[in-house]
Motif scaffolding. Sequence first.
Motif, PDB file in Angstrom:
ATOM      1  N   ASP A  26      20.316  48.473 -42.664  1.00  0.00           N
ATOM      2  CA  ASP A  26      21.483  47.618 -41.557  1.00  0.00           C
ATOM      3  C   ASP A  26      20.862  47.957 -40.322  1.00  0.00           C
ATOM      4  O   ASP A  26      20.658  47.195 -39.417  1.00  0.00           O
ATOM      5  CB  ASP A  26      22.788  47.966 -41.904  1.00  0.00           C
ATOM      6  N   THR A  29      17.314  46.471 -39.441  1.00  0.00           N
ATOM      7  CA  THR A  29      17.748  45.068 -38.948  1.00  0.00           C
ATOM      8  C   THR A  29      18.172  45.006 -37.747  1.00  0.00           C
ATOM      9  O   THR A  29      17.832  44.036 -36.799  1.00  0.00           O
ATOM     10  CB  THR A  29      18.542  44.507 -40.055  1.00  0.00           C
ATOM     11  N   HIS A 187      24.568  47.127 -54.060  1.00  0.00           N
ATOM     12  CA  HIS A 187      23.718  46.367 -53.163  1.00  0.00           C
ATOM     13  C   HIS A 187      23.077  45.135 -53.751  1.00  0.00           C
ATOM     14  O   HIS A 187      22.565  45.149 -54.923  1.00  0.00           O
ATOM     15  CB  HIS A 187      22.437  46.991 -52.544  1.00  0.00           C
ATOM     16  N   ASP A 287      31.593  45.320 -40.192  1.00  0.00           N
ATOM     17  CA  ASP A 287      30.323  45.718 -39.272  1.00  0.00           C
ATOM     18  C   ASP A 287      30.451  47.172 -38.682  1.00  0.00           C
ATOM     19  O   ASP A 287      29.476  47.671 -38.871  1.00  0.00           O
ATOM     20  CB  ASP A 287      30.597  44.875 -37.971  1.00  0.00           C
ATOM     21  N   ARG A 291      27.771  48.406 -41.488  1.00  0.00           N
ATOM     22  CA  ARG A 291      26.438  48.018 -41.009  1.00  0.00           C
ATOM     23  C   ARG A 291      26.155  48.728 -39.475  1.00  0.00           C
ATOM     24  O   ARG A 291      24.976  48.794 -39.228  1.00  0.00           O
ATOM     25  CB  ARG A 291      26.682  46.536 -40.586  1.00  0.00           C
TER      26      ARG A 291
END
Length: 338
Positions: A26, A29, A187, A287, A291
């Motif tokens: 995460d 990215t 996942h 989030d 993440r």
Amino acid sequence: RDLFEDAIRAVASAAVWYDDQTVDGDRLTLSFAKAAANGGAALANYAEVIGRLKGDRQRQGARARDNLTGHMFDVRARILINAAGPWSATLLEASGVQMRWPLLKAMNLVTSRPARRAALVAPTRAGRALVVPPWQGRTVVGTSESPDERQAEDQSARQPEVDSLLDEVNEAFPALALKPDEVTLVHRGIVPAARVGGRLSLLSHSRVIDHADAGSPELVSVVGVKYTTARAVAERAVDLVLKKLGRLPVRCRTAETLLPDASLEDRNPADGIAHAIREEMAHTLVDVVVRRTGLGAAGYPGDAVAADVAKRMQTELSWSDERKAQEMFEKYIRGYSR
């Protein structure tokens, strides 16, 4: 006995496999997005493309919706790169391009088992390799591939699918004897596939597709990208765009340029929650917890942690009590249930 020691005793020969691991996908990215922003890109988080704009070279592009506010806006560009993952074919259809590829569901299981000293690989009865690597102090197992085609929206991890992967894992690694209650997180994702010998298999190579021959010279698709090849594929895509725009090639610098947050001292701000909101476009509880901060990256962190983060986000973002309650509910059913 240690699973690694059992495996060593059982083999007649071995090979050393030099590889690396993405510990925090995460944040990697996110670093890609930050690097793009540092290079002048305009980012739109939680924006969904809902249609194409067609016209002359200055008026074409995409119609998008901000899914947090409902606001509609247009993105205009001479070239549109379609990198929409499992929804790529849907966007192509909306553009009048008839091109599809099969999709399958892939899953990895994060477990509560302490991490082993090394990754192990063993085949299933079907001949597909399963891997048991260490990850953030945990043991992870995978990757499964669904035997049948799936749709882009099929993002949940159903219990029968998890049970089937567990059976495969325990068959390939009998000494592991993994139990269902040891699975802390799944996942999963819908990924492009190909038919090989009558069965579905993960697409082995990334594709950069120019749709000029299909009557859409302004459209390029990027399909089947993996972390290990993402930078090189991005370079190929940009080189193609420059060529289509009639511009001279520009030497790519990404192979030698560090990503943002590459330095360890950049990764731990004093207030990670406020930093995630103010600097990293975090808008939801998932989030922040999963993440950005990694508090829930290996499994549900508990109601107390989720409630504390939600309260702090409510203060930072001026959420109503209803919004905070919705975030708590959405966090559980979307992030951890199956």
